[in-house]
Design a protein around this motif. Structure first.
Motif: not given
Length: 484
Positions: A85-112
């Protein structure tokens, strides 16, 4: 979005009155109290606000992922293992499930976090009479408005459009109340208006009530002591540099105005922070120098306009840095040459990195900014920088009227012990020059991606971008968008 009935809080407001500074700052959340009871006293509001800061220090927000974790992976700040997932974040692979999960966790916590802030704001005006200490109502409301803006700005900077290329349609919800109804996405201009309104409201509330405008950081660190002129009726107002204080609001305004391409307003706010003085005439925030970092103050705490105190920072450093999870290169080429230009004098180049040997015998470079390794009464080693005066100097260098920016640029580079260069006349070239400094200055602070995105920096100026990467600043919203 469901109503918030229970808010997890820490007993900071109580503990400060009876314990030492260190114990006060290390208190953990340990109560669950119904909101109709919590908001019947001034200390109840204080406990609720403490809960907000605790949420901000969570791993999915500013305790890791928005400082030296996921957000830094987007700029390839750390070495990666293939097919992760860490490599795919650097590749801007936003369709990757791990990348989506990492970014979604930030999104949810900010709104929390925003949800908890809104729970306080929903009660603060109707229960104004419970605030018995002078200025406590204004500080409570102002602080909450500014924290709400802080989180919303980061959401926009991460998930919103590139500032110079705003398309039609909507961007994100700007959440101001607790409701059962879905939060509506606003247009970019609507979102901008709401954010700036929160900040202007916060500034107005805090300007004449925040003790930080009248006392020094040293005074605020010793409330009621014989040698301190700061003797508050409620010591909850101490340590304002670890809170969203008045100057932090002005600094956040500078950051926001810069993002919104209002250079005049950005400069005015940055200049106010830079010029802020203590009662003795000394600078309230000064740039750190060689003597500071060589003396072990690696996070340059004297520059912090707002820093989160995290007593677990030493543990996090051990788990993330000294373990080799977050590392960069094994030779001097990567850090010294590529990042700093091999100056041999830059205080960041010569003091903030260490070559260590891992358990498997391999060597790697790690960042020392968050060592926080020494057990002492000092607060500084445990501060996570949220807003620093060095950023204000860089904003001023970019936005000051013609001819004035050079003085801020010179002051910044002199403090970093590097040769003072002359800024280009062309703004686009100035931005490309400054983004190099953002990359060095805020390494492992979560600001590099935003600096690149703000100016839509080309891949050629994007340090360490993988050869296979196509730079994509348009981070998509989570597929299962969730706003609590």
């Amino acid at each position: 979005m469901t109503p918030v009935k229970y808010i997890i809080t820490g007993l900071l407001g109580i503990a400060i009155c009876t314990t030492s500074c260190k114990k006060w700052l290390t208190v953990q959340p340990k109560t669950q109290m119904p909101s109709d009871v919590l908001f019947t006293t001034e200390s109840g509001f204080q406990d609720a606000l403490t809960g907000v800061y605790i949420q901000m220090k969570s791993g999915n927000a500013y305790g890791q992922q928005m400082i030296f974790g996921t957000i830094e992976r987007l700029t390839s700040s750390w070495d990666v293992t293939t097919n992760t997932t860490e490599q795919r974040l650097g590749l801007f692979n936003y369709s990757d499930e791990g990348v989506q999960g990492a970014l979604s966790s930030i999104y949810a916590q900010e709104y929390k976090i925003i949800s908890s802030i809104n729970a306080i704001l929903a009660e603060v005006d109707t229960r104004k009479e419970v605030f018995l200490s002078a200025g406590s109502y204004e500080m409570m409301k102002g602080e909450c408005l500014a924290l709400r803006a802080y989180c919303h700005l980061d959401l926009l900077r991460l998930f919103g459009p590139v500032p110079g290329n705003i398309q039609g349609g909507t961007v994100l919800p700007y959440v101001k109340k607790i409701s059962r109804e879905p939060n509506q996405h606003l247009t970019y201009d609507q979102y901008k208006t709401e954010l700036l309104n929160d900040l202007s409201g916060a500034a107005a509330l805090l300007k004449d009530t925040d003790p930080f405008t009248r006392y020094s950081q040293a005074d605020l660190s010793n409330p009621g002591s014989v040698n301190s002129p700061f003797k508050p009726e409620n010591t909850y107002s101490a340590f304002r540099f670890l809170r969203m204080n008045y100057y932090a609001v002005k600094a956040l305004q500078a950051r926001a105005y810069l993002w919104f391409r209002d250079n005049g307003s950005a400069y005015a706010c940055a200049k106010e922070v830079i010029n802020a003085q203590n009662p003795d005439g000394g600078a309230k925030f000064r740039l750190g120098t060689l003597s500071d970092v060589s003396g072990g103050n690696f996070n340059l705490s004297m520059e912090h306009i707002f820093g989160l105190y995290d007593f677990q920072l030493a543990t996090k450093f051990e788990q993330q840095f000294t373990s080799g999870v977050l590392k960069k290169g094994s030779g001097t080429t990567t850090v010294n040459n590529q990042l700093y230009g091999n100056t041999g004098t830059d205080i960041r180049e010569t003091n903030l990195w260490a070559l260590i040997t891992l358990g498997n015998g391999s060597k790697c470079y790690i960042m020392k900014k968050y060592t926080a390794a020494m057990e002492s009464a000092a607060i500084a080693p445990f501060q996570i920088p949220m807003l620093r005066v060095s950023e204000m100097y860089l904003i001023a260098a970019e936005t000051a009227p013609a001819g004035e920016g050079q003085q801020y640029w010179a002051a910044f580079r002199t403090a970093r012990n590097i040769t003072v260069s002359t800024l280009p006349a062309d703004l686009a070239q100035v931005q490309l020059e400054l983004v190099k400094e953002y990359r060095k200055e805020f390494f492992a602070e979560g600001q590099a991606f935003f600096a690149y995105k703000r100016i839509n920096a080309p891949k050629a100026s994007f340090l360490w971008a993988p050869s296979a990467a196509t730079i994509n600043y348009l981070v998509p919203l989570p597929l299962n968008e969730f706003v609590q």
